[in-house]
Design a protein around this motif. Structure first.
Motif, PDB file in Angstrom:
ATOM      1  N   MET A 173     -19.780 -21.986  46.508  1.00  0.00           N
ATOM      2  CA  MET A 173     -20.973 -21.376  47.110  1.00  0.00           C
ATOM      3  C   MET A 173     -22.022 -22.445  47.388  1.00  0.00           C
ATOM      4  SD  MET A 173     -21.256 -17.867  44.879  1.00  0.00           S
ATOM      5  CE  MET A 173     -22.709 -17.225  45.721  1.00  0.00           C
ATOM      6  N   VAL A 174     -21.964 -23.523  46.606  1.00  0.00           N
ATOM      7  CA  VAL A 174     -22.779 -24.717  46.884  1.00  0.00           C
ATOM      8  C   VAL A 174     -21.852 -25.926  46.852  1.00  0.00           C
ATOM      9  CG1 VAL A 174     -24.941 -23.786  45.956  1.00  0.00           C
ATOM     10  CG2 VAL A 174     -23.431 -25.069  44.453  1.00  0.00           C
ATOM     11  N   ASN A 175     -22.105 -26.888  47.717  1.00  0.00           N
ATOM     12  CA  ASN A 175     -21.337 -28.137  47.730  1.00  0.00           C
ATOM     13  C   ASN A 175     -22.161 -29.191  47.000  1.00  0.00           C
ATOM     14  OD1 ASN A 175     -19.877 -30.448  48.225  1.00  0.00           O
ATOM     15  ND2 ASN A 175     -20.048 -30.355  50.458  1.00  0.00           N
ATOM     16  N   ASP A 176     -21.810 -29.432  45.742  1.00  0.00           N
ATOM     17  CA  ASP A 176     -22.530 -30.420  44.936  1.00  0.00           C
ATOM     18  C   ASP A 176     -21.707 -31.676  44.666  1.00  0.00           C
ATOM     19  OD1 ASP A 176     -24.998 -29.284  44.816  1.00  0.00           O
ATOM     20  OD2 ASP A 176     -24.836 -28.513  42.776  1.00  0.00           O
ATOM     21  N   HIS A 177     -20.720 -31.926  45.530  1.00  0.00           N
ATOM     22  CA  HIS A 177     -20.027 -33.210  45.438  1.00  0.00           C
ATOM     23  C   HIS A 177     -20.995 -34.302  45.879  1.00  0.00           C
ATOM     24  CE1 HIS A 177     -15.792 -32.275  44.563  1.00  0.00           C
ATOM     25  NE2 HIS A 177     -16.004 -31.132  45.205  1.00  0.00           N
ATOM     26  N   GLU A 178     -20.953 -35.429  45.206  1.00  0.00           N
ATOM     27  CA  GLU A 178     -21.776 -36.569  45.610  1.00  0.00           C
ATOM     28  C   GLU A 178     -21.411 -36.966  47.042  1.00  0.00           C
ATOM     29  OE1 GLU A 178     -21.886 -38.364  41.050  1.00  0.00           O
ATOM     30  OE2 GLU A 178     -20.889 -39.516  42.623  1.00  0.00           O
ATOM     31  N   VAL A 179     -22.399 -37.406  47.806  1.00  0.00           N
ATOM     32  CA  VAL A 179     -22.164 -37.673  49.238  1.00  0.00           C
ATOM     33  C   VAL A 179     -21.101 -38.734  49.482  1.00  0.00           C
ATOM     34  CG1 VAL A 179     -24.357 -36.831  50.167  1.00  0.00           C
ATOM     35  CG2 VAL A 179     -24.221 -39.157  49.280  1.00  0.00           C
ATOM     36  N   ASP A 180     -20.943 -39.682  48.550  1.00  0.00           N
ATOM     37  CA  ASP A 180     -19.910 -40.700  48.781  1.00  0.00           C
ATOM     38  C   ASP A 180     -18.593 -40.359  48.072  1.00  0.00           C
ATOM     39  OD1 ASP A 180     -20.894 -41.155  46.256  1.00  0.00           O
ATOM     40  OD2 ASP A 180     -21.103 -43.331  46.473  1.00  0.00           O
ATOM     41  N   CYS A 181     -18.511 -39.172  47.511  1.00  0.00           N
ATOM     42  CA  CYS A 181     -17.256 -38.683  46.922  1.00  0.00           C
ATOM     43  C   CYS A 181     -16.316 -38.309  48.071  1.00  0.00           C
ATOM     44  CB  CYS A 181     -17.528 -37.460  46.049  1.00  0.00           C
ATOM     45  SG  CYS A 181     -16.031 -36.592  45.521  1.00  0.00           S
ATOM     46  N   PHE A 182     -15.031 -38.596  47.918  1.00  0.00           N
ATOM     47  CA  PHE A 182     -14.074 -38.333  49.007  1.00  0.00           C
ATOM     48  C   PHE A 182     -13.945 -36.838  49.314  1.00  0.00           C
ATOM     49  CE2 PHE A 182     -11.149 -37.189  45.669  1.00  0.00           C
ATOM     50  CZ  PHE A 182     -10.078 -36.518  46.255  1.00  0.00           C
TER      51      PHE A 182
END
Length: 198
Positions: free
Chosen positions: A174-183
């Motif tokens: 429901m939210v995308n909380d992957h770090e921006v430089d995470c693949f």
């Protein structure tokens, strides 16, 4: 080929990395899967997620593969059996909460047609795309998790505080909380776009 860049919280544990790479943040629309995550998140309250992941298969066996129809019917005998199961978290309040939540889950299904339609309505059926540079920047709660938590509590759900619910929102995409430089960040973002186009 360079080393895969992952979110910092999962690095170093194969089980954690596999969960991060394959499941965490992927939009979950199936009610059965949403109930599984909700159950595991409620058991996580006050504990680490890796503790729950390591016991996930035990939970699956103990709780009839997270079949909420069966769980809603659990009686005191079944609860006593679960309390003796060393493979899971033997917390009586959380076990009883799971039984309660299964019944409430079905009430929401009846009202909305599916639990998925209800819960995804809180984000207008489209994942919130965050831009975290470090997983430690992620909030423990948000206004949205607070709103959803209050609504679930009002409906009689147990162990659904705002922190538990935000963790649930992260896990089920429901939210995308992957770090921006995470693949996985961009891949999850693309899944969100596909949902918008559907």
């Amino acid at each position: 080929m360079g080393e895969i860049k992952r979110c910092g919280w999962c690095v170093g544990d194969p089980l954690y990395e596999a969960y991060h790479d394959e499941e965490w943040g992927v939009p979950v629309l199936e009610d059965d899967k949403l109930f599984e995550f909700l159950t595991l998140e409620t058991f996580q309250a006050g504990l680490s997620w890796i503790t729950i992941l390591r016991k996930r298969e035990n939970f699956r066996t103990a709780f009839d593969h997270f079949d909420y129809r069966k769980i809603a019917q659990y009686d005191e005998t079944k609860i006593s059996t679960l309390m003796e199961d060393k493979g899971i978290i033997r917390n009586g309040m959380k076990i009883r909460a799971t039984v309660t939540n299964a019944a409430r889950f079905m009430e929401v299904q009846e009202e909305y047609g599916s639990f998925s339609r209800y819960i995804w309505g809180f984000v207008d059926h489209s994942p919130v795309q965050n831009e975290l540079h470090n997983y430690k920047e992620a909030p423990a709660t948000t206004d949205l998790s607070e709103k959803l938590s209050k609504d679930l509590k009002k409906r009689g759900f147990k162990f659904v505080g705002s922190t538990v619910i935000y963790a649930h929102m992260q896990a089920t995409g429901m939210v995308n909380d992957h770090e921006v430089d995470c693949f996985r960040h961009q891949k999850i973002k693309e899944l969100g776009k596909k949902m918008n186009e559907a």
